[in-house]
Scaffold this active site. Structure first.
Site, PDB file in Angstrom:
ATOM      1  N   ASP A 313     -18.906  34.219 -49.511  1.00  0.00           N
ATOM      2  CA  ASP A 313     -19.118  33.331 -48.203  1.00  0.00           C
ATOM      3  C   ASP A 313     -19.763  34.074 -47.261  1.00  0.00           C
ATOM      4  OD1 ASP A 313     -19.130  31.013 -46.974  1.00  0.00           O
ATOM      5  OD2 ASP A 313     -16.946  30.504 -47.498  1.00  0.00           O
TER       6      ASP A 313
HETATM    7  C1  BGC Z   1     -18.385  28.050 -45.452  1.00  0.00           C
HETATM    8  C2  BGC Z   1     -19.274  27.495 -46.801  1.00  0.00           C
HETATM    9  C3  BGC Z   1     -20.572  27.457 -46.916  1.00  0.00           C
HETATM   10  C4  BGC Z   1     -21.364  28.460 -46.084  1.00  0.00           C
HETATM   11  C5  BGC Z   1     -22.675  28.206 -46.179  1.00  0.00           C
HETATM   12  C6  BGC Z   1     -19.436  28.964 -44.792  1.00  0.00           C
HETATM   13  O1  BGC Z   1     -18.862  28.972 -43.423  1.00  0.00           O
HETATM   14  O2  BGC Z   1     -17.173  28.510 -45.685  1.00  0.00           O
HETATM   15  O3  BGC Z   1     -18.430  26.630 -47.435  1.00  0.00           O
HETATM   16  O4  BGC Z   1     -21.172  27.093 -48.115  1.00  0.00           O
HETATM   17  O5  BGC Z   1     -20.589  28.692 -44.940  1.00  0.00           O
HETATM   18  O6  BGC Z   1     -23.003  27.494 -44.935  1.00  0.00           O
END
Ligand code: BGC
Length: 788
Positions: A313
């Site tokens: 993530d």
């Molecule tokens: C979130 C994810 C997301 C990623 C990209 C993160 O802050 O937890 O779910 O896919 O950002 O935007």
């Protein structure tokens, strides 16, 4: 009328009252400095040996030609923009990074043309001509925006998820995107957690079915097929179990809970063919998933057999330092890559610190090679090595964006996601005669909110508001008057008297209250599940008019609304429904469409009642309705939920009867059919969802009071009857035993079929003749279901 206002914690109240709740996505803020560290232990770290993954001869040949710098480049995902200003970071110096092979993938980018230009740089100007991978959070729609995920889950129709995910893939893949960060499949039993809006609720079985449908919807038959994109099943681990519901927090859960509650949807995704996973930000009992080799390489890859790609993530690799399991960035990179995280989203640890780590610890190279194989194989499966420009046809992009059929689907799924929570004296649907209708509440015109927390390229000017929908559908001659009253996050309640005047001058009030889009989602956990203060104040004033009130509740999470339940004549959970919110809600209100959604997570009576699930273990002193008895309950609350899991009313009176079993015994290798009859005893059509629950009566490990093991939503015409047949196999009866196997012990199993977890209409039982053993999480196995 007596009306009690529930106190909100002062801090939240202050935040809401000052209107200071941030309206930007968490990523659009600076993450803040990481702690400085003194030791670099990468060289001495004892890393697990890499088990070589396989790739095609083309990828192996490429791998042999790559420098270490080019390898870590492939493992690096950079932001080409921000979530709300896509492509904004694609500057000339960024293009130089592509030319020199320093980036393998971009997120927060979109558009057939701009991405064609970017891809051209990679495949024509970089040394190895490796195509880039373009990703975006296409979570509940790309440009056509569907309801938020928790709402689609409330349809209890995997077909809706399949259909909407496939439309999202058509729109997004024709706009240059290869890869979506969806589905989000985290089970949660704590609606304080803001990301409850993004998942399918509290149940492992429902979650697994919804997950598989989404993966198949996004990916179609083949990743390289037209109109498809690669799914990312996220957030692998137990992200939905943060302590206290506080986002990013630790999951203090048992091994059984991990395997039985949180992991099944991830397994279901793998069986549906998910091309990738994203690891969770948080830790399980102190072990951050992004550095958890046992869970990723050990379980997901070696035991389950996953052969695709894993992405971290956002910034999560570097955050291993904050977790306190890495002493430096090189350390963090060592941990993540040797755990099995192939791509580093945004922390630049792999890009900047992994070469140093490899120099210090040459065993790491095999892990780097594996990760590169996985990333390049994903690109190969998407067809990028054969035709890197296949996703960049401007004409196809234009033709597919908001195609007529997509809007039809958006309306249908919105209608099917709506849950009728209460309907006293069948006040709904509204009569077909003209009347004076008051629409009260700022949410009636808040089009931004209907786009939800992941709006992708959704445009609020393409949303039909609740007010517009009701106005267009009201019977001829009706007068529809609107007054905003008060908005969820505003401290300004000065509009309430005007709203009361409008309400007083009406025959019926449609009160639109609840949470707006910014009260749920990432980093939007709430310590209180009560309605925001302004919304309660507005409701109180409107109820005091004595007019009949239908509450159209908005938001992305279960709310504790005892006052609303007590005073409203009807309550409709409308969630945040996407582009077609207005017409969908109007169709339900005026009875053009019958409501049939069911809650995928219970609504508690008060915040203190969570976390909770209908599927807990029974305890030695099971909850007793009599408060005088010492039992597993709160003294100050009934043992039931305000609205239980699976709850949702119909306009029609539908009976569930005639339970029959194909046998009284189930043997290993066999199956058992469980049938019930659904009959519409009404003079209007309606939907009911037959829900099959199971209980293992005696086992050496305690078993949940009930477990969902099948469901089917059926539409019935007046007087119509249909049979629903569920077929269970012994593997679906198993639990995660201490030896890591899935086991069921011989003995009696009770079955319950009902209209919610607290509305069981039929009961029966059968015997499992012998113990069974299985390798598959029981809740991830789909029950064969037939309707006749
Ligand atoms: C979130 C994810 C997301 C990623 C990209 C993160 O802050 O937890 O779910 O896919 O950002 O935007």
């Amino acid at each position: 009328m007596k009306f009690t206002r529930i106190a909100m914690p002062a801090v939240i109240l202050a935040m809401i009252m000052s209107g200071s709740a941030p309206a930007v996505h968490a990523q659009d803020q600076d993450p803040g400095p990481l702690p400085t560290h003194v030791t670099d232990t990468a060289s001495v770290m004892d890393i697990p040996a890499a088990i070589p993954t396989k790739a095609s001869p083309r990828i192996e040949a490429l791998l042999r030609r790559m420098t270490l710098q080019e390898k870590v480049g492939q493992l690096t995902q950079a932001a080409g923009g921000r979530s709300k200003t896509l492509n904004s970071k694609l500057t000339p110096s960024e293009l130089d990074r592509v030319r020199t092979g320093k980036v393998g993938s971009y997120l927060h980018v979109a558009g057939a043309e701009p991405l064609r230009a970017l891809q051209k740089v990679a495949v024509e100007e970089s040394r190895l001509r490796i195509p880039l991978l373009f990703a975006m959070d296409v979570v509940h729609g790309y440009r056509t925006i569907f309801p938020v995920p928790i709402a689609i889950a409330a349809s209890w129709e995997p077909e809706q998820w399949h259909h909407t995910a496939s439309i999202s893939a058509v729109e997004a893949s024709n706009s240059g995107l290869h890869w979506t960060f969806a589905p989000m499949v985290d089970v949660t039993r704590d609606p304080r957690w803001g990301r409850v809006v993004e998942g399918a609720g509290e149940d492992a079985y429902l979650g697994s079915i919804m997950t598989a449908a989404q993966v198949r919807g996004y990916q179609g038959q083949s990743l390289s097929g037209a109109g498809t994109m690669m799914a990312t099943t996220k957030h692998f681990g137990a992200y939905g179990a943060p302590l206290g519901g506080r986002d990013y927090g630790t999951a203090e859960i048992s091994e059984r809970a991990l395997h039985e509650i949180y992991l099944p949807p991830f397994y279901a995704a793998m069986q549906a063919g998910t091309g990738s996973y994203m690891t969770a930000f948080n830790d399980i009992g102190g072990q951050p998933t992004t550095g958890n080799a046992d869970l990723i390489n050990g379980m997901l890859r070696a035991r389950w057999g996953f052969d695709g790609m894993l992405v971290s993530d956002w910034n999560a690799v570097a955050e291993l330092i904050n977790h306190g399991i890495a002493g430096s960035r090189a350390d963090a990179g060592t941990l993540a890559i040797s755990a099995g995280v192939d791509m580093d989203m945004m922390s630049l640890v792999y890009a900047n610190d992994l070469t140093k780590a490899v120099a210090a610890n040459p065993r790491l190279m095999a892990h780097v090679d594996n990760a590169v194989r996985n990333v390049l194989t994903a690109k190969e499966r998407l067809g990028l090595f054969d035709d890197p420009m296949a996703y960049h046809d401007l004409a196809a992009e234009t033709a597919n964006i908001r195609a007529a059929a997509h809007i039809v689907a958006a309306r249908e799924v919105a209608e099917r996601s709506i849950v009728l929570l209460k309907n006293s004296d069948n006040i709904l649907p509204l009569a077909a005669n003209a009347q004076k209708i008051a629409i009260i509440g700022a949410m009636a015109t808040d089009v931004q909110s209907q786009l939800g927390s992941w709006r992708a390229r959704g445009d609020k000017t393409e949303v039909i508001s609740i007010l517009e929908g009701i106005k267009a559908a009201a019977p001829e001659g009706s007068v529809v008057a609107f007054s905003a009253g008060a908005a969820p996050q505003s401290p300004d309640e000065s509009g309430i008297p005007a709203a009361v005047t409008v309400a007083k001058d009406s025959d019926i009030v449609l009160l639109t209250i609840g949470e707006d889009y910014d009260l749920s989602g990432e980093a939007r956990s709430r310590s209180s599940l009560a309605l925001p203060p302004s919304q309660l104040a507005l409701a109180e004033a409107i109820f005091a008019t004595g007019k009949p009130v239908i509450v159209l509740l908005t938001g992305g999470r279960p709310l504790a609304i005892p006052e609303i339940d007590k005073n409203a004549d009807a309550i409709v959970m409308t969630w945040l429904l996407g582009n077609e919110a207005g017409p969908a809600i109007a169709n339900i209100v005026f009875g053009k469409v019958a409501p049939g959604g069911k809650l995928p997570i219970a609504f508690p009576r008060t915040t203190g009642a969570v976390p909770y699930s209908y599927s807990e273990y029974p305890a030695g002193r099971p909850a007793n309705p009599d408060p005088v008895k010492d039992s597993n309950r709160f003294k100050d609350l009934p043992i039931t939920q305000l609205y239980p899991f699976g709850h949702g009313l119909s306009y029609a009176d539908i009976m569930i009867s005639d339970l029959s079993l194909s046998s009284t015994t189930l043997s290993p290798g066999g199956s058992i059919d469980i049938s019930v009859k659904l009959t519409n005893r009404d003079n209007r059509p309606g939907d009911e969802t037959a829900q099959l629950y199971l209980r293992d009566v005696v086992s050496r490990q305690a078993q949940p009071k009930m477990m969902l093991r099948g469901f089917k939503r059926v539409t019935l015409q007046p007087g119509e009857s249909r049979m629903v047949k569920f077929t269970l196999t012994p593997e679906q009866l198993t639990y995660y035993a201490k030896d890591g196997k899935w086991r069921a012990e011989a003995g009696r199993f009770d079955i319950m079929v009902g209209a919610s977890a607290e509305d069981i209409r039929q009961r029966g039982s059968f015997t499992l003749s012998e113990g069974v053993e299985s390798a598959v999480p029981a809740a991830a196995i789909a029950t064969k279901t037939e309707v006749k």
